[in-house]
Design a protein around this motif. Structure first.
Motif, PDB file in Angstrom:
ATOM      1  N   UNK A  38     -48.919   2.163  11.028  1.00 19.57           N
ATOM      2  CA  UNK A  38     -47.305   2.018  11.115  1.00 19.57           C
ATOM      3  C   UNK A  38     -47.151   0.572  11.288  1.00 19.57           C
ATOM      4  N   UNK A  39     -48.057  -0.222  11.584  1.00 21.52           N
ATOM      5  CA  UNK A  39     -47.579  -1.771  12.182  1.00 21.52           C
ATOM      6  C   UNK A  39     -46.797  -1.907  13.216  1.00 21.52           C
ATOM      7  N   UNK A  40     -47.224  -1.057  14.236  1.00 20.94           N
ATOM      8  CA  UNK A  40     -46.149  -0.777  15.480  1.00 20.94           C
ATOM      9  C   UNK A  40     -46.048  -2.577  16.071  1.00 20.94           C
ATOM     10  N   UNK A  41     -44.861  -2.765  16.552  1.00 15.03           N
ATOM     11  CA  UNK A  41     -44.572  -4.069  17.027  1.00 15.03           C
ATOM     12  C   UNK A  41     -45.145  -4.225  18.326  1.00 15.03           C
ATOM     13  N   UNK A  42     -45.877  -5.265  18.421  1.00 17.87           N
ATOM     14  CA  UNK A  42     -46.415  -5.646  19.849  1.00 17.87           C
ATOM     15  C   UNK A  42     -45.732  -6.610  20.783  1.00 17.87           C
ATOM     16  N   UNK A  74     -36.578 -13.395  16.197  1.00 15.38           N
ATOM     17  CA  UNK A  74     -36.693 -12.060  15.441  1.00 15.38           C
ATOM     18  C   UNK A  74     -35.574 -11.053  16.338  1.00 15.38           C
ATOM     19  N   UNK A  75     -35.491 -11.533  17.484  1.00 11.75           N
ATOM     20  CA  UNK A  75     -34.458 -10.697  18.329  1.00 11.75           C
ATOM     21  C   UNK A  75     -32.998 -10.828  17.802  1.00 11.75           C
ATOM     22  N   UNK A  87     -35.930  -7.942  23.001  1.00 12.14           N
ATOM     23  CA  UNK A  87     -37.297  -7.846  22.875  1.00 12.14           C
ATOM     24  C   UNK A  87     -37.995  -6.363  23.244  1.00 12.14           C
ATOM     25  N   UNK A  88     -37.266  -5.864  24.458  1.00 14.76           N
ATOM     26  CA  UNK A  88     -37.623  -4.556  24.905  1.00 14.76           C
ATOM     27  C   UNK A  88     -37.400  -3.517  23.705  1.00 14.76           C
ATOM     28  N   UNK A  89     -36.234  -3.644  23.086  1.00 19.07           N
ATOM     29  CA  UNK A  89     -35.860  -2.748  22.192  1.00 19.07           C
ATOM     30  C   UNK A  89     -36.634  -2.654  20.933  1.00 19.07           C
ATOM     31  N   UNK A  90     -37.312  -4.009  20.540  1.00 19.60           N
ATOM     32  CA  UNK A  90     -38.529  -3.819  19.381  1.00 19.60           C
ATOM     33  C   UNK A  90     -39.544  -3.516  19.742  1.00 19.60           C
ATOM     34  N   UNK A  91     -40.102  -3.837  20.744  1.00 17.27           N
ATOM     35  CA  UNK A  91     -41.512  -3.317  21.047  1.00 17.27           C
ATOM     36  C   UNK A  91     -41.694  -1.890  21.022  1.00 17.27           C
TER      37      UNK A  91
END
Length: 112
Positions: free
Chosen positions: A46-50, A56-57, A64-68
């Protein structure tokens, strides 16, 4: 003699660690100050965001926390998942990908 050899190895290792830390710091500053959004993805299906940079934010309007831990499909449910496999193969081969992508932000508390 053994003490001197051990001390020499410790000094060499310490210098290598300091050089690696300095390199990582320079890289982080460069990426965080870039005008493009950068996403570091897991190599899962799925290409999970690390990790993401500040742009990007700002671009997506998330912290950042919402994207990870999220994926591109979380931002555009209509995304064609069939394009993910060819892109993953290209990334696995070491190719860098640059592409345009439209993302949608969930609206909480919006007035209709």
């Amino acid at each position: 003699r053994l003490y001197a050899t051990t001390l020499g190895h410790l000094i060499t290792r310490k210098r290598a660690e300091e050089a690696r830390h300095a390199s990582e710091t320079r890289f982080r500053v460069l990426v965080n100050n870039a005008s493009d959004a950068f996403f570091l993805h897991d190599d899962d299906e799925f290409g999970t965001i690390l990790d993401v940079n500040d742009q990007a934010c700002k671009s997506l309007g998330y912290s950042r926390e919402e994207l990870l831990g999220r994926t591109m499909f979380d931002f555009d449910p209509s995304s064609n998942r069939s394009i993910a496999n060819p892109n993953k193969a290209r990334l696995d081969a070491g190719e860098a990908l640059v592409f345009d992508w439209k993302a949608y932000r969930e609206c909480t508390g919006c007035i209709d």
